[in-house]
Design a protein around this motif. Structure first.
Motif, PDB file in Angstrom:
ATOM      1  N   TYR A 251      46.079  44.135  45.896  1.00  0.00           N
ATOM      2  CA  TYR A 251      47.108  43.129  45.638  1.00  0.00           C
ATOM      3  C   TYR A 251      46.669  42.001  44.699  1.00  0.00           C
ATOM      4  CZ  TYR A 251      49.703  45.371  49.348  1.00  0.00           C
ATOM      5  OH  TYR A 251      50.377  46.279  50.102  1.00  0.00           O
ATOM      6  N   MET A 252      45.442  42.021  44.234  1.00  0.00           N
ATOM      7  CA  MET A 252      44.936  40.926  43.421  1.00  0.00           C
ATOM      8  C   MET A 252      44.933  41.291  41.932  1.00  0.00           C
ATOM      9  SD  MET A 252      41.413  38.787  43.945  1.00  0.00           S
ATOM     10  CE  MET A 252      41.198  39.619  45.476  1.00  0.00           C
ATOM     11  N   SER A 253      45.414  40.355  41.114  1.00  0.00           N
ATOM     12  CA  SER A 253      45.387  40.566  39.661  1.00  0.00           C
ATOM     13  C   SER A 253      43.984  40.240  39.137  1.00  0.00           C
ATOM     14  CB  SER A 253      46.412  39.653  38.983  1.00  0.00           C
ATOM     15  OG  SER A 253      45.957  38.318  38.993  1.00  0.00           O
ATOM     16  N   PRO A 254      43.648  40.700  37.947  1.00  0.00           N
ATOM     17  CA  PRO A 254      42.352  40.359  37.349  1.00  0.00           C
ATOM     18  C   PRO A 254      42.156  38.840  37.231  1.00  0.00           C
ATOM     19  CG  PRO A 254      43.331  42.176  36.158  1.00  0.00           C
ATOM     20  CD  PRO A 254      44.369  41.686  37.128  1.00  0.00           C
ATOM     21  N   ASP A 255      43.221  38.114  36.924  1.00  0.00           N
ATOM     22  CA  ASP A 255      43.128  36.651  36.833  1.00  0.00           C
ATOM     23  C   ASP A 255      42.798  36.029  38.191  1.00  0.00           C
ATOM     24  OD1 ASP A 255      43.644  36.668  34.117  1.00  0.00           O
ATOM     25  OD2 ASP A 255      45.791  36.238  34.363  1.00  0.00           O
ATOM     26  N   GLU A 256      43.429  36.530  39.245  1.00  0.00           N
ATOM     27  CA  GLU A 256      43.142  36.026  40.590  1.00  0.00           C
ATOM     28  C   GLU A 256      41.692  36.313  40.978  1.00  0.00           C
ATOM     29  OE1 GLU A 256      47.046  36.237  43.332  1.00  0.00           O
ATOM     30  OE2 GLU A 256      46.473  38.143  42.402  1.00  0.00           O
TER      31      GLU A 256
ATOM     32  N   HIS B 232      39.146  36.686  38.971  1.00  0.00           N
ATOM     33  CA  HIS B 232      38.299  35.781  38.180  1.00  0.00           C
ATOM     34  C   HIS B 232      38.300  34.381  38.803  1.00  0.00           C
ATOM     35  CE1 HIS B 232      36.360  33.928  34.771  1.00  0.00           C
ATOM     36  NE2 HIS B 232      37.329  33.027  34.753  1.00  0.00           N
TER      37      HIS B 232
END
Length: 90
Positions: free
Chosen positions: A57-62, A64
């Protein structure tokens, strides 16, 4: 019914890994635990049952941002504990 064995704070493992990355391996376990507690108290709790819950459920931005926050929290905790470390051997 006990749920203790089924949930954990996602940040615990990340903080432990960051502490070990930042400090030499010959540190006292109590000292490392103090650093972990201070760092974790500066991060929001994120309880999960399974690691895949976060990865899915986590985006690459999250991801980071989480890694940045963990690094900052550990650095601040190391400085705090170093400044407030007791000299006795309790």
């Amino acid at each position: 019914m006990s749920i203790n064995n089924h949930i954990r704070n996602y940040y615990e493992q990340l903080v432990a890994e960051e502490i070990l990355r930042c400090l030499p391996g010959n540190q006292d376990s109590g000292y490392l635990a103090d650093i972990a507690c201070v760092a974790l108290n500066h991060l929001p709790p994120r309880y999960i049952r399974y690691e895949v819950d976060m990865a899915f459920y986590m985006s690459p931005d999250e991801l980071h941002e989480i890694n940045r926050r963990v690094k900052a929290a550990v650095e601040e905790a190391i400085e705090f504990i170093a400044a407030h470390r007791r000299e006795d051997n309790e």
